[in-house]
Design an enzyme around this catalytic site. Structure first.
Site, mmCIF file in Angstrom:
data_model
loop_
_atom_site.group_PDB
_atom_site.id
_atom_site.type_symbol
_atom_site.label_atom_id
_atom_site.label_comp_id
_atom_site.label_asym_id
_atom_site.label_seq_id
_atom_site.Cartn_x
_atom_site.Cartn_y
_atom_site.Cartn_z
ATOM 1 N N ASP A 102 1.226 -1.256 0.442
ATOM 2 C CA ASP A 102 -0.039 -0.138 0.311
ATOM 3 C C ASP A 102 0.781 1.938 0.544
ATOM 4 O OD1 ASP A 102 -2.903 1.456 0.160
ATOM 5 O OD2 ASP A 102 -3.071 -0.312 1.532
ATOM 6 N N GLY B 220 -2.911 4.938 -8.000
ATOM 7 C CA GLY B 220 -3.226 5.235 -9.618
ATOM 8 C C GLY B 220 -1.852 6.653 -9.988
ATOM 9 N N ASP C 10 -10.657 3.511 -3.628
ATOM 10 C CA ASP C 10 -10.669 1.327 -2.882
ATOM 11 C C ASP C 10 -12.043 1.646 -3.871
ATOM 12 O OD1 ASP C 10 -8.585 1.810 -1.355
ATOM 13 O OD2 ASP C 10 -9.857 1.233 0.641
#
Ligand code: GLA
Length: 557
Positions: free
Chosen positions: A294, A347, A368
């Site tokens: 992440d 992104g 999300d």
């Protein structure tokens, strides 16, 4: 009467190749996707309905036709096949130098082989290693009392892995912070018991909350973050990480894990900051095959330097975005096993341009997902910037699936309507997206199972050419996506984003490059339609509200 109506009908079809059911407006062709606003959920309630016919009792080998592995890495591939059990698996056409051992029988060899694979005939599990780079073509065979199936299969031993998008399960969309070893093992068991493993579903991925938390009141999440040597310490819910990975492998599946490059993960657990190499080594030692990495809390490590020009600042920012992934990516590559590297930074910095250069196998392209039409469709239909960057080993990831019982710790049936779920799966397959089921695997209903086990639909996702679909035509609320396939065929998805069913008389095959006679296969129903001449044929369909018609077109010989 009927015959007098036909010429008029044909004229009407020619003029209105695409028309919404509720209008007769002339068609305006827009070749570039202009993203008209997506219509929100209507009040019409559609009961779940099943389209996929049951798999036959005779063997059928499903899944990708190619598998990538690095030289010398542990090989683990389970031949996915449907059909009555018991089934006996074997391999034919084994190239010189490659040895496949079945039933413990070890043939004598007088030279060092290129590789040795062990096949478990009852389950189709292939394990072992191959030392030499190259392409190995074999034939997979599955036999039962009803018949036999064969499939050409390529093993590509080289630098690249994940030659088709990863398929599996991830704990987050269902359990979020309530994940545990027990729940993960149950998900793995369910992957086998439900039969989903026979359709190519492979990874069992633990998301956030396997580490200790910085300030949770839950005692099972509290404890040391790392031991005295700096090795990450799992929380009390995960007493045996290696045992869990072994268990998952024993079922013929693969295991995945999650971390963040900052000091803390998005959920507030211990991240990999300044322990990247150790963490990569630990994941490999435990036997993990996949890492989702992440972004959370990495931003706070920014030294906030000032730069004389905006250009220098922008370059610094891009370098800053790449840095943690380049670091972890290179440590993962140093391990003695293949670990799929999944970037989760939403992104930023147009990650599709550079994700592959930092050893990323997939990268999230968006924020999300949530199980609403608004969010799912806004994500799925807005991937056009990234689409052209998908290729074997490098996939755009529009986030995990929201079908079945999902709910981030409070599971409920997906709020997507049945047709929206058909759209979700069709679109993700057309986009060559990683397919990670996000629901409670122990509570799979028939509809969800059916949705996840249509081999002809999944074959689009797993197609070895690895190209993403793009939107080739838009008309009002109807979007038409096209995906080129390895066998020369092309998939067409007709999506209705509007709030009324769309009746389409589609006569623009020639316009989007089709010629000659085309075989047309309805993939969800697994049935053939009459052949069409691309020059003047009309494909007539009704697309439900927020639903899809998904076809594969192949040139007739
Ligand atoms: C982010 C990711 C999610 C999940 C959570 C875990 O929000 O996008 O998919 O991994 O972190 O905290």
């Amino acid at each position: 009467m009927k015959s007098r109506l036909l010429p008029a009908l044909a004229l009407c079809l020619a003029l209105n190749s695409l028309r919404a059911a509720d209008t007769n407006a002339p068609v305006v062709l827009i070749t570039k996707d202009t993203n008209p606003p997506v219509t929100l959920v209507t009040n019409t309630v559609v009961a779940p309905y099943i389209l996929t016919p049951p798999a036959p009792a005779t063997p059928r080998i499903n899944g990708a036709s190619v598998f990538g592995v690095r030289p010398g890495s542990p090989f683990l591939f389970t031949i996915p096949a449907t059909g009555d059990r018991p089934m006996e698996f074997s391999v034919e056409g084994i190239p010189d130098g490659l040895i496949i051992v079945t039933n413990g029988f070890e043939p004598a060899f007088d030279h060092l082989p290129l590789g040795v694979l062990k096949l478990k005939p009852a389950t189709g599990q292939l394990t072992g290693w191959i030392a030499a780079k190259g392409e190995y073509k074999i034939v997979l065979v599955a036999k039962n009392s009803k018949g036999e199936a064969k499939k050409n299969f390529r093993i590509v031993v080289g630098d690249q892995i994940a030659l088709t998008p990863p398929m599996g399960w991830n704990s987050w969309n269902c359990f979020a912070g309530a994940v545990s070893e027990e729940r993960v093992k149950s998900a793995a068991d369910a992957m086998v018991k439900s039969g989903l493993i026979n359709h190519g579903w492979t990874y069992i991925n633990v998301d956030d909350y396997w580490q200790n938390h910085r300030n949770s009141k839950d005692p099972t999440l509290r404890g040391p973050f790392r031991d005295t040597n700096g090795i990450i310490v799992p929380n009390l819910r995960f007493p045996d990480m290696k045992g869990m990975a072994d268990y998952i492998h024993g079922l013929g599946l693969k295991a995945g894990l999650y971390s963040s490059p900052g000091p803390w993960t998005c959920g507030g657990c211990a991240g990999s900051w300044q322990h990247e190499e150790q963490d990569a080594q630990t994941y490999a030692a435990w036997g993990f095959d996949y890492l989702k990495y992440d972004w959370c809390s990495y931003g706070q490590t920014d030294t906030n330097q000032t730069w004389p020009t905006a250009q220098q600042r922008a370059q610094y920012q891009l370098d800053f975005l790449k840095q943690p992934y380049a670091l972890m990516g290179s440590f993962l590559r140093e391990q003695n096993r293949d670990i799929v590297f999944s970037l989760c930074q939403y992104g930023m910095g147009d990650v599709w341009n550079w994700g592959g250069s930092v050893n990323g196998n997939s990268w999230r392209t968006t924020g999300d997902i949530v199980d609403t039409w608004k969010i799912m469709s806004n994500i799925g239909f807005k991937q056009e910037q990234a689409e052209l960057f998908a290729k074997p080993g490098n996939w755009n990831d529009p986030d995990m699936l929201v079908v079945g019982r999902v709910g981030w710790g409070r599971p409920h049936p997906s709020r997507l309507m049945p047709d929206e779920q058909y759209t979700h799966i069709s679109l993700w397959c057309l986009l060559s997206a990683p397919l990670l089921i996000g629901c409670d695997m122990t509570k799979l209903d028939d509809f969800t199972l059916n949705l996840l086990s249509n081999d002809e639909v999944l074959a689009l996702d797993q197609d070895a050419l690895g190209k993403s679909a793009t939107c080739v035509l838009t008309n009002g609320n109807v979007r038409i996506f096209e995906k080129e396939l390895e066998d020369g065929g092309r998939a067409l998805g007709f999506f209705n984003l509007g709030s009324a069913p769309a009746n389409l008389d589609f006569n623009q095959l020639a316009q989007i490059g089709f010629t000659g006679t085309q075989h047309i296969r309805d993939l969800w129903r697994q049935s053939d339609l009459p052949d069409l001449d691309a020059a003047n044929g009309v494909l007539t369909m009704t697309i439900p509200v927020h639903g899809v018609m998904l076809y594969k077109l192949t040139a007739a010989k």
